[in-house]
Design a protein around this motif. Structure first.
Motif, PDB file in Angstrom:
ATOM      1  N   LYS A   2      28.052  34.499  15.373  1.00  0.00           N
ATOM      2  CA  LYS A   2      27.565  34.776  16.848  1.00  0.00           C
ATOM      3  C   LYS A   2      28.088  33.847  18.044  1.00  0.00           C
ATOM      4  CE  LYS A   2      23.318  35.594  19.102  1.00  0.00           C
ATOM      5  NZ  LYS A   2      21.714  35.851  19.318  1.00  0.00           N
ATOM      6  N   ARG A   3      28.324  32.626  17.743  1.00  0.00           N
ATOM      7  CA  ARG A   3      29.001  31.620  18.621  1.00  0.00           C
ATOM      8  C   ARG A   3      30.450  31.825  18.801  1.00  0.00           C
ATOM      9  NH1 ARG A   3      26.833  25.573  18.598  1.00  0.00           N
ATOM     10  NH2 ARG A   3      27.436  25.741  20.594  1.00  0.00           N
ATOM     11  N   ASP A   4      30.948  32.270  17.958  1.00  0.00           N
ATOM     12  CA  ASP A   4      32.489  32.518  17.759  1.00  0.00           C
ATOM     13  C   ASP A   4      33.141  31.219  17.968  1.00  0.00           C
ATOM     14  OD1 ASP A   4      35.163  33.205  17.951  1.00  0.00           O
ATOM     15  OD2 ASP A   4      34.815  34.737  19.364  1.00  0.00           O
ATOM     16  N   ALA A   5      33.446  30.530  16.846  1.00  0.00           N
ATOM     17  CA  ALA A   5      34.166  29.157  16.802  1.00  0.00           C
ATOM     18  C   ALA A   5      35.605  29.222  17.406  1.00  0.00           C
ATOM     19  CB  ALA A   5      34.031  28.679  15.437  1.00  0.00           C
ATOM     20  N   ARG A   6      36.045  30.174  17.722  1.00  0.00           N
ATOM     21  CA  ARG A   6      37.404  30.618  18.220  1.00  0.00           C
ATOM     22  C   ARG A   6      37.338  29.681  19.880  1.00  0.00           C
ATOM     23  NH1 ARG A   6      38.930  36.555  17.056  1.00  0.00           N
ATOM     24  NH2 ARG A   6      36.758  36.605  17.932  1.00  0.00           N
ATOM     25  N   LYS A   7      36.129  29.946  20.282  1.00  0.00           N
ATOM     26  CA  LYS A   7      35.874  29.550  21.561  1.00  0.00           C
ATOM     27  C   LYS A   7      35.832  28.113  21.681  1.00  0.00           C
ATOM     28  CE  LYS A   7      34.030  33.933  22.707  1.00  0.00           C
ATOM     29  NZ  LYS A   7      33.012  34.744  23.409  1.00  0.00           N
ATOM     30  N   TYR A   8      35.475  27.216  20.674  1.00  0.00           N
ATOM     31  CA  TYR A   8      35.089  25.741  20.628  1.00  0.00           C
ATOM     32  C   TYR A   8      36.270  25.013  21.478  1.00  0.00           C
ATOM     33  CZ  TYR A   8      33.870  21.076  19.314  1.00  0.00           C
ATOM     34  OH  TYR A   8      33.601  19.551  19.212  1.00  0.00           O
ATOM     35  N   ALA A   9      35.521  24.166  22.565  1.00  0.00           N
ATOM     36  CA  ALA A   9      36.636  23.589  23.349  1.00  0.00           C
ATOM     37  C   ALA A   9      36.261  22.004  23.288  1.00  0.00           C
ATOM     38  CB  ALA A   9      36.532  23.962  24.785  1.00  0.00           C
ATOM     39  N   GLY A  10      35.568  21.598  22.241  1.00  0.00           N
ATOM     40  CA  GLY A  10      35.454  20.223  22.195  1.00  0.00           C
ATOM     41  C   GLY A  10      34.070  19.704  22.801  1.00  0.00           C
ATOM     42  N   PRO A  11      33.847  18.383  22.806  1.00  0.00           N
ATOM     43  CA  PRO A  11      34.968  17.325  22.453  1.00  0.00           C
ATOM     44  C   PRO A  11      35.041  16.562  21.252  1.00  0.00           C
ATOM     45  CG  PRO A  11      32.838  16.396  23.365  1.00  0.00           C
ATOM     46  CD  PRO A  11      32.934  17.800  23.314  1.00  0.00           C
ATOM     47  N   HIS A  12      33.954  17.078  20.355  1.00  0.00           N
ATOM     48  CA  HIS A  12      33.647  16.544  19.102  1.00  0.00           C
ATOM     49  C   HIS A  12      34.503  16.713  17.925  1.00  0.00           C
ATOM     50  CE1 HIS A  12      30.167  15.316  21.074  1.00  0.00           C
ATOM     51  NE2 HIS A  12      29.466  16.797  21.181  1.00  0.00           N
ATOM     52  N   PHE A  56      42.133  30.966  11.983  1.00  0.00           N
ATOM     53  CA  PHE A  56      42.913  29.908  11.402  1.00  0.00           C
ATOM     54  C   PHE A  56      43.539  28.960  12.546  1.00  0.00           C
ATOM     55  CE2 PHE A  56      45.590  27.088   9.256  1.00  0.00           C
ATOM     56  CZ  PHE A  56      44.661  26.744   8.048  1.00  0.00           C
ATOM     57  N   ASP A  57      44.228  30.028  13.024  1.00  0.00           N
ATOM     58  CA  ASP A  57      45.072  29.148  14.414  1.00  0.00           C
ATOM     59  C   ASP A  57      43.984  28.352  15.230  1.00  0.00           C
ATOM     60  OD1 ASP A  57      47.666  28.800  16.003  1.00  0.00           O
ATOM     61  OD2 ASP A  57      46.346  30.228  17.407  1.00  0.00           O
ATOM     62  N   ALA A  58      42.826  28.956  15.736  1.00  0.00           N
ATOM     63  CA  ALA A  58      42.007  28.317  16.411  1.00  0.00           C
ATOM     64  C   ALA A  58      41.527  27.013  15.789  1.00  0.00           C
ATOM     65  CB  ALA A  58      40.786  29.194  17.026  1.00  0.00           C
ATOM     66  N   ALA A  59      41.107  27.144  14.596  1.00  0.00           N
ATOM     67  CA  ALA A  59      40.623  26.135  13.818  1.00  0.00           C
ATOM     68  C   ALA A  59      41.679  24.919  13.607  1.00  0.00           C
ATOM     69  CB  ALA A  59      40.290  26.377  12.380  1.00  0.00           C
ATOM     70  N   MET A  88      28.179  12.719  16.524  1.00  0.00           N
ATOM     71  CA  MET A  88      28.314  14.118  16.798  1.00  0.00           C
ATOM     72  C   MET A  88      29.775  14.962  16.131  1.00  0.00           C
ATOM     73  SD  MET A  88      26.283  17.003  17.299  1.00  0.00           S
ATOM     74  CE  MET A  88      25.263  16.243  18.514  1.00  0.00           C
ATOM     75  N   ILE A  89      29.511  15.780  15.194  1.00  0.00           N
ATOM     76  CA  ILE A  89      30.468  16.488  14.986  1.00  0.00           C
ATOM     77  C   ILE A  89      30.033  18.294  15.132  1.00  0.00           C
ATOM     78  CG2 ILE A  89      31.280  14.991  13.221  1.00  0.00           C
ATOM     79  CD1 ILE A  89      29.947  18.092  11.709  1.00  0.00           C
ATOM     80  N   ALA A  90      31.205  19.026  15.143  1.00  0.00           N
ATOM     81  CA  ALA A  90      31.143  20.607  15.500  1.00  0.00           C
ATOM     82  C   ALA A  90      31.360  21.002  14.038  1.00  0.00           C
ATOM     83  CB  ALA A  90      31.883  20.996  16.479  1.00  0.00           C
ATOM     84  N   ALA A  91      30.387  22.078  13.191  1.00  0.00           N
ATOM     85  CA  ALA A  91      30.933  22.728  12.099  1.00  0.00           C
ATOM     86  C   ALA A  91      31.109  24.132  12.753  1.00  0.00           C
ATOM     87  CB  ALA A  91      29.517  22.486  11.394  1.00  0.00           C
ATOM     88  N   LEU A  92      32.541  24.445  12.331  1.00  0.00           N
ATOM     89  CA  LEU A  92      32.925  25.705  13.008  1.00  0.00           C
ATOM     90  C   LEU A  92      33.043  26.744  11.657  1.00  0.00           C
ATOM     91  CD1 LEU A  92      35.931  24.330  14.972  1.00  0.00           C
ATOM     92  CD2 LEU A  92      33.514  24.418  15.594  1.00  0.00           C
ATOM     93  N   TYR A  93      32.617  27.947  12.085  1.00  0.00           N
ATOM     94  CA  TYR A  93      32.910  29.186  11.207  1.00  0.00           C
ATOM     95  C   TYR A  93      31.792  28.802  10.056  1.00  0.00           C
ATOM     96  CZ  TYR A  93      37.219  29.453  13.711  1.00  0.00           C
ATOM     97  OH  TYR A  93      38.248  29.863  14.907  1.00  0.00           O
ATOM     98  N   VAL A  94      30.631  28.579  10.200  1.00  0.00           N
ATOM     99  CA  VAL A  94      29.763  28.386   9.238  1.00  0.00           C
ATOM    100  C   VAL A  94      28.684  29.651   9.007  1.00  0.00           C
ATOM    101  CG1 VAL A  94      30.031  26.022   9.296  1.00  0.00           C
ATOM    102  CG2 VAL A  94      28.200  26.933  10.826  1.00  0.00           C
ATOM    103  N   VAL A 123      34.484  19.888  11.461  1.00  0.00           N
ATOM    104  CA  VAL A 123      34.413  20.487  10.022  1.00  0.00           C
ATOM    105  C   VAL A 123      34.513  22.179  10.207  1.00  0.00           C
ATOM    106  CG1 VAL A 123      33.263  20.802   7.632  1.00  0.00           C
ATOM    107  CG2 VAL A 123      33.217  18.704   9.029  1.00  0.00           C
ATOM    108  N   ALA A 124      35.998  22.393   9.702  1.00  0.00           N
ATOM    109  CA  ALA A 124      36.000  23.633  10.079  1.00  0.00           C
ATOM    110  C   ALA A 124      36.266  24.542   8.496  1.00  0.00           C
ATOM    111  CB  ALA A 124      37.336  24.032  10.825  1.00  0.00           C
ATOM    112  N   HIS A 125      35.396  25.610   8.718  1.00  0.00           N
ATOM    113  CA  HIS A 125      35.527  26.715   7.391  1.00  0.00           C
ATOM    114  C   HIS A 125      35.908  27.938   7.865  1.00  0.00           C
ATOM    115  CE1 HIS A 125      33.348  23.973   4.540  1.00  0.00           C
ATOM    116  NE2 HIS A 125      32.602  23.480   5.962  1.00  0.00           N
ATOM    117  N   PRO A 126      37.278  28.140   8.384  1.00  0.00           N
ATOM    118  CA  PRO A 126      37.961  29.640   9.004  1.00  0.00           C
ATOM    119  C   PRO A 126      37.958  30.481   7.905  1.00  0.00           C
ATOM    120  CG  PRO A 126      39.543  27.981   8.752  1.00  0.00           C
ATOM    121  CD  PRO A 126      38.460  26.981   8.385  1.00  0.00           C
TER     122      PRO A 126
END
Length: 214
Positions: free
Chosen positions: A25-35, A69-72, A1-7, A38-41
């Motif tokens: 809507k989910r706000d990738a800045r709140k991502y806390a893992g564990p996977h 970007f800092d969160a990513a 599993m991977i998490a795709a952030l800021y998509v 792939v980040a597109h800030p």
């Protein structure tokens, strides 16, 4: 599993097995893992026109992206994976990262990261779209050899007909894409390039990185 952030909502990362997409809507800045990620800030405040349009310069501050970007960057460092930004992004300087050569190839960025420049035009994008990648959580030998170097010159036939070679070359392919979908097309990640990023993230470890060594 991977998490795709800021998509993009319902975009290229939605509906794929083994991919957990995080849109606005989910706000990738709140991502806390564990996977691994792939980040597109968002890149607007880090690119060539970070200050705003040429008609109204200095509307914005460099890097003022709400901490995206800092969160990513922190998610990448903690969980591994890969981050994508336009070539010449000011974020590399802001985060004390070594910049990659335009000619391609992975180089050590510092702080446990690897970086490279790749053109998305090799993977299906309408324009060349030079892109910087930042990877973490793998050894150099684990990173794939990509299609390095600039794409071939692309001239829109209508631009060539209307304006001639020199102007068609200057304005590029995207200038001739009209309508409301222009921004979406410019920002979209081609499926083939998406799959490359997913494969890089999938090879990442999920350990936290603390040593500044390749």
């Amino acid at each position: 599993m991977i998490a795709a952030l800021y998509v993009e909502t319902d975009g290229a990362y939605f509906g794929l097995p083994g991919v957990d997409p995080w849109d606005e809507k989910r706000d990738a800045r709140k991502y806390a893992g564990p996977h691994p990620v792939v980040a597109h800030p968002p890149c607007q405040r880090w690119g060539r026109f970070w200050h705003g349009s040429t008609r109204k310069p200095h509307q914005f501050k460099l890097g003022d992206d709400g901490g995206c970007f800092d969160a990513a960057f922190k998610s990448l460092r903690r969980f591994g994976g890969v981050l994508e930004h336009p070539a010449d992004s000011h974020a590399w300087s802001a985060f004390s990262l070594n910049k990659p050569p335009r000619s391609g190839g992975w180089v050590y960025a510092g702080q446990g990261f690897w970086t490279c420049c790749v053109y998305q035009g090799h993977y299906g994008h309408l324009s060349g779209k030079p892109t910087w990648l930042l990877a973490c959580g793998m050894q150099r030998d684990d990173l794939p050899e990509l299609r390095w170097g600039k794409t071939e010159q692309r001239l829109h036939p209508r631009a060539l007909e209307l304006h001639g070679y020199e102007k068609a070359r200057r304005i590029g392919m995207m200038a001739m894409v009209g309508g409301k979908d222009k921004t979406r097309i410019r920002n979209a990640t081609p499926d083939e390039f998406r799959d490359v990023l997913i494969s890089i993230a999938s090879s990442a470890c999920t350990t936290q990185f603390t040593e500044d060594s390749p």
